[in-house]
Scaffold this active site. Structure first.
Site, PDB file in Angstrom:
ATOM      1  N   SER A   6       0.851  -1.208   0.000  1.00 31.99           N
ATOM      2  CA  SER A   6       0.000   0.000   0.000  1.00 31.99           C
ATOM      3  C   SER A   6       0.878   1.246   0.000  1.00 31.99           C
ATOM      4  CB  SER A   6      -0.869   0.007   1.261  1.00 31.99           C
ATOM      5  OG  SER A   6      -1.320   1.337   1.532  1.00 31.99           O
ATOM      6  N   HIS A  30      -1.321  -2.279  -3.820  1.00 35.32           N
ATOM      7  CA  HIS A  30      -2.603  -2.178  -3.115  1.00 35.32           C
ATOM      8  C   HIS A  30      -3.088  -0.734  -3.187  1.00 35.32           C
ATOM      9  CE1 HIS A  30      -5.500  -3.422   0.032  1.00 35.32           C
ATOM     10  NE2 HIS A  30      -5.279  -2.250   0.596  1.00 35.32           N
ATOM     11  N   ASP A  32      -5.605   1.943  -1.973  1.00 34.54           N
ATOM     12  CA  ASP A  32      -6.581   2.271  -0.920  1.00 34.54           C
ATOM     13  C   ASP A  32      -7.433   3.433  -1.380  1.00 34.54           C
ATOM     14  OD1 ASP A  32      -4.139   1.410   1.470  1.00 34.54           O
ATOM     15  OD2 ASP A  32      -6.093   0.448   1.248  1.00 34.54           O
ATOM     16  N   MET A  34     -10.669   5.777  -0.808  1.00 33.39           N
ATOM     17  CA  MET A  34     -11.555   6.216   0.282  1.00 33.39           C
ATOM     18  C   MET A  34     -12.369   7.426  -0.169  1.00 33.39           C
ATOM     19  SD  MET A  34      -8.747   6.102   3.336  1.00 33.39           S
ATOM     20  CE  MET A  34      -7.629   4.695   3.483  1.00 33.39           C
ATOM     21  N   HIS A  63      -8.754  -1.773  -3.119  1.00 31.21           N
ATOM     22  CA  HIS A  63      -9.487  -1.875  -1.848  1.00 31.21           C
ATOM     23  C   HIS A  63     -10.402  -0.660  -1.754  1.00 31.21           C
ATOM     24  CE1 HIS A  63      -9.227  -1.810   2.850  1.00 31.21           C
ATOM     25  NE2 HIS A  63     -10.435  -2.139   2.420  1.00 31.21           N
ATOM     26  N   MET A  65     -12.927   1.525   0.005  1.00 27.43           N
ATOM     27  CA  MET A  65     -13.517   1.877   1.295  1.00 27.43           C
ATOM     28  C   MET A  65     -14.486   3.021   1.018  1.00 27.43           C
ATOM     29  SD  MET A  65      -9.999   1.592   3.436  1.00 27.43           S
ATOM     30  CE  MET A  65      -9.013   1.724   1.941  1.00 27.43           C
ATOM     31  N   MET A 134      -9.660  -6.856   7.832  1.00 27.05           N
ATOM     32  CA  MET A 134      -9.037  -5.613   8.285  1.00 27.05           C
ATOM     33  C   MET A 134      -8.482  -5.816   9.693  1.00 27.05           C
ATOM     34  SD  MET A 134      -9.087  -3.608   5.802  1.00 27.05           S
ATOM     35  CE  MET A 134      -8.389  -2.175   6.644  1.00 27.05           C
ATOM     36  N   ASP A 172      -4.961  -6.850   6.286  1.00 30.14           N
ATOM     37  CA  ASP A 172      -4.591  -5.489   5.930  1.00 30.14           C
ATOM     38  C   ASP A 172      -4.609  -4.552   7.134  1.00 30.14           C
ATOM     39  OD1 ASP A 172      -6.117  -3.115   3.546  1.00 30.14           O
ATOM     40  OD2 ASP A 172      -4.282  -3.031   4.754  1.00 30.14           O
ATOM     41  N   GLY A 173      -3.389  -4.073   7.499  1.00 32.94           N
ATOM     42  CA  GLY A 173      -3.348  -3.016   8.506  1.00 32.94           C
ATOM     43  C   GLY A 173      -2.414  -3.325   9.657  1.00 32.94           C
ATOM     44  N   GLY A 174      -1.393  -2.505   9.814  1.00 30.38           N
ATOM     45  CA  GLY A 174      -0.496  -2.610  10.978  1.00 30.38           C
ATOM     46  C   GLY A 174       0.470  -3.777  10.922  1.00 30.38           C
ATOM     47  N   GLY A 192       1.839  -1.436   4.324  1.00 28.14           N
ATOM     48  CA  GLY A 192       2.045  -0.054   3.880  1.00 28.14           C
ATOM     49  C   GLY A 192       3.247   0.557   4.567  1.00 28.14           C
ATOM     50  N   SER A 193       3.023   1.144   5.725  1.00 26.53           N
ATOM     51  CA  SER A 193       4.066   1.968   6.357  1.00 26.53           C
ATOM     52  C   SER A 193       5.310   1.180   6.757  1.00 26.53           C
ATOM     53  CB  SER A 193       3.495   2.701   7.565  1.00 26.53           C
ATOM     54  OG  SER A 193       2.775   1.806   8.382  1.00 26.53           O
TER      55      SER A 193
END
Ligand code: DX5
Ligand code: ZN
Length: 211
Positions: A6, A30, A32, A34, A63, A65, A134, A172-174, A192-193
């Site tokens: 991401s 990916h 994102d 939104m 993805h 959202m 998620m 997905d996430g963290g 991502g990060s």
């Protein structure tokens, strides 16, 4: 296990850094998307995304959202992505949305937020190509991984094996090089990060792959 990267957390020189990410050892880009309605954040306009990704070659993992799912499917199907994933919580017409994405010859994913139970997905599981769990509240990158997401992944794995279903399991996430060790039942992890906060993307990817 495949990596879907991401670029949501990339803050500068976005187009060049997306191309750098695209050229690193990732399996999917990916996207994102939104709308500031389904989640309290807004990302790029479709034309901006098209420009940003014009030189990329990685398969795309979209993805959504968003609340107005059909409008975004119409736009993002033009990028010929590998997957278009929408949120179970975003629409009352889940079957219609599954069939609409399929009518575009694109693989269908359904995503569930942290508070949504796997059992709410059961009747759709035979029909879809991917489930996106998620592990953060959707809307922002750089959040902390929610531990009980691992239980959902393992539950989806058991259901798939028992019923001989075909969906990919994605989370997905963290995600980072520590918690990824508990995600062996996933087919794809969205990161991502952890990747984009390190200058050398392949170095971060190597850590995720335990190299
Ligand atoms: C959050 C997005 C995630 C996020 C992942 O709403 O769906 O894809 O960008 O980024 P990290 O890995 O930084 O949590
Ligand atoms: Zn995402």
């Amino acid at each position: 296990m495949k990596i879907s990267a991401s670029f949501l957390s990339i803050k500068e020189d976005l187009k060049n850094n997306i191309e750098k990410l695209d050229n690193s050892n990732i399996d999917y880009l990916h996207l994102d998307i939104m709308d500031n309605v389904f989640v309290p954040n807004k990302t790029w306009k479709f034309n901006d995304i098209t420009d940003l990704l014009e030189n990329t070659t990685s398969k795309k993992d979209v993805h959504l959202m968003v609340k107005d799912v059909k409008k975004y499917i119409d736009d993002y199907s033009k990028l010929n992505p590998e997957f278009i994933t929408f949120h179970l919580e975003a629409t009352d017409s889940v079957l219609g949305t599954i069939n609409y994405i399929k009518s575009k010859n694109i693989k269908v994913g359904i995503s569930i937020k942290p508070n949504t139970k796997v059992e709410e997905l059961l009747k759709y599981l035979p029909l879809i190509d991917l489930v996106l769990v998620m592990s953060v509240e959707p809307g922002f990158g750089g959040q902390k991984f929610i531990e009980n997401s691992i239980n959902k992944v393992n539950e989806l794995y058991e259901i798939r094996e028992k019923n001989n279903y075909n969906y990919f399991i994605e989370i997905d996430g963290g995600i980072n090089d520590t918690n990824i060790k508990y995600l062996d039942k996933c087919d794809i992890v969205v990161v991502g990060s952890f990747i984009t906060s390190i200058g050398n993307y392949n170095e971060a990817i190597g850590k995720l792959k335990g190299e």
